[in-house]
Motif scaffolding. Sequence first.
Motif, PDB file in Angstrom:
ATOM      1  N   HIS A 258      -4.843  -2.355   0.556  1.00 49.98           N
ATOM      2  CA  HIS A 258      -3.675  -2.333   1.551  1.00 49.98           C
ATOM      3  C   HIS A 258      -3.192  -3.463   1.846  1.00 49.98           C
ATOM      4  O   HIS A 258      -2.401  -3.847   2.978  1.00 49.98           O
ATOM      5  CB  HIS A 258      -4.617  -2.121   2.927  1.00 49.98           C
ATOM      6  CG  HIS A 258      -5.187  -0.575   3.174  1.00 49.98           C
ATOM      7  ND1 HIS A 258      -4.413   0.390   3.866  1.00 49.98           N
ATOM      8  CD2 HIS A 258      -6.152  -0.087   2.550  1.00 49.98           C
ATOM      9  CE1 HIS A 258      -5.162   1.725   3.914  1.00 49.98           C
ATOM     10  NE2 HIS A 258      -6.256   1.322   3.014  1.00 49.98           N
TER      11      HIS A 258
ATOM     12  N   ASP B 245      -0.268   0.482  -4.523  1.00 49.22           N
ATOM     13  CA  ASP B 245      -1.497   0.954  -4.676  1.00 49.22           C
ATOM     14  C   ASP B 245      -1.284   2.578  -5.145  1.00 49.22           C
ATOM     15  O   ASP B 245      -0.161   3.145  -4.469  1.00 49.22           O
ATOM     16  CB  ASP B 245      -2.252   0.958  -3.211  1.00 49.22           C
ATOM     17  CG  ASP B 245      -3.451   1.735  -3.076  1.00 49.22           C
ATOM     18  OD1 ASP B 245      -4.502   0.805  -3.481  1.00 49.22           O
ATOM     19  OD2 ASP B 245      -3.554   2.714  -2.790  1.00 49.22           O
TER      20      ASP B 245
ATOM     21  N   GLY C 277      -2.974   5.329  -4.097  1.00 48.82           N
ATOM     22  CA  GLY C 277      -3.388   6.091  -3.194  1.00 48.82           C
ATOM     23  C   GLY C 277      -2.718   7.448  -2.951  1.00 48.82           C
ATOM     24  O   GLY C 277      -1.811   7.547  -2.461  1.00 48.82           O
TER      25      GLY C 277
ATOM     26  N   PHE D 282       0.557  -1.237   0.037  1.00 50.48           N
ATOM     27  CA  PHE D 282       0.089   0.066   0.126  1.00 50.48           C
ATOM     28  C   PHE D 282       1.032   1.279  -0.135  1.00 50.48           C
ATOM     29  O   PHE D 282       0.673   2.162  -0.844  1.00 50.48           O
ATOM     30  CB  PHE D 282      -1.010  -0.115   1.141  1.00 50.48           C
ATOM     31  CG  PHE D 282      -1.754   1.239   1.364  1.00 50.48           C
ATOM     32  CD1 PHE D 282      -2.575   1.686   0.366  1.00 50.48           C
ATOM     33  CD2 PHE D 282      -1.529   2.151   2.716  1.00 50.48           C
ATOM     34  CE1 PHE D 282      -3.095   2.815   0.497  1.00 50.48           C
ATOM     35  CE2 PHE D 282      -2.556   3.115   2.587  1.00 50.48           C
ATOM     36  CZ  PHE D 282      -3.373   3.587   1.840  1.00 50.48           C
TER      37      PHE D 282
ATOM     38  N   ARG E 246      -9.052   0.970  -2.303  1.00 58.17           N
ATOM     39  CA  ARG E 246      -7.521   1.017  -2.324  1.00 58.17           C
ATOM     40  C   ARG E 246      -7.261  -0.549  -1.738  1.00 58.17           C
ATOM     41  O   ARG E 246      -7.870  -1.260  -1.289  1.00 58.17           O
ATOM     42  CB  ARG E 246      -7.175   1.775  -1.251  1.00 58.17           C
ATOM     43  CG  ARG E 246      -7.776   3.427  -1.229  1.00 58.17           C
ATOM     44  CD  ARG E 246      -6.459   4.238  -1.854  1.00 58.17           C
ATOM     45  NE  ARG E 246      -6.084   3.459  -3.195  1.00 58.17           N
ATOM     46  CZ  ARG E 246      -6.606   4.246  -4.261  1.00 58.17           C
ATOM     47  NH1 ARG E 246      -7.377   4.955  -4.414  1.00 58.17           N
ATOM     48  NH2 ARG E 246      -6.017   3.813  -5.445  1.00 58.17           N
TER      49      ARG E 246
END
Length: 219
Positions: free
Chosen positions: A107, A65, A67, A35, A105
Motif C-alpha cells: 500500500h 501493486d 492487487g 497501490f 499487498r
Amino acid sequence: KEPQKMTILNSGIASLKKRLDMIKSARHNIEVEFFIYDIEGSARAFTQALVKKAKEGIRVRLLVDYGLPVFQLNRYFAKELQKHGIEVRYYNTSGILEAYKMQFRSHRKLIVVDDQMAITGGRNIADEYFDLSKKYNFLDTDIYVEGSVAKKMRETFDAFWDYKMSVPAKPVIELSRQDFTMAYPGRAGDHQNAYDKAVARYRQQSAQAADYVTENAHD
C-alpha cells in the motif's frame, strides 16, 4: 545536521500540482510507487508527464501493486510505457492458486525525484484522491519533503523494487494464428472466430494504451 524541509499537502488538487511540478523539475531520476494507479483523468496527466521526462533521458521507474480488485495498469499500458523508456514492475503477481500470497499487498505511495524531493502519504494516483472525481473524493493528506531524507526514501523504494515479489511487466504480443492454435488447442473447433476476437481485443487495448500516454489525448 542538514536541515530538512517539510510541507503538509491537505488539498488534493495542490498535491497533484506538486507532483507534476516535481516531475517537470527532474534532472536525473524519478521513482514512483503506488497501490492504486488509475488510467483516466489525473492519472493520464501524471503518466504523460513521466513519459515526457523519460523521453528527455531521465530514468523513470514505476512500481505498482498487482492487487486485482483495484489493478488497472495492465501489460498493454506497461508495454507502451516501456516503449517510451519507463521501467515498469508489478508487486506480487500471485494468482488464485497461490492464495496464501495474495494478501501480501504493498500500500506504499511514494514519488521521489533526484534524491532531493519526495511526496508520501495517503493519496494514490486517481481522480478521487485529487478532488477531481464527480462521484466522490477522499479526504487525505500528503507530506512533501526536501533534503537528504528524500534519498533515504528512495532507498526504501529500491528495497521494494529489488525484492523477489516485484517482477518486470511481461511484454504482451499479438499472437500469430499458429501460435494461438498452440496456446489454446481447446478452441480448435471455433479457431477462426476465437482468433479474430483475440486479435481485435489486442489491437483495441493496444490503441487504448497508446492513447493513454499521448500528450493532450482525449477520450
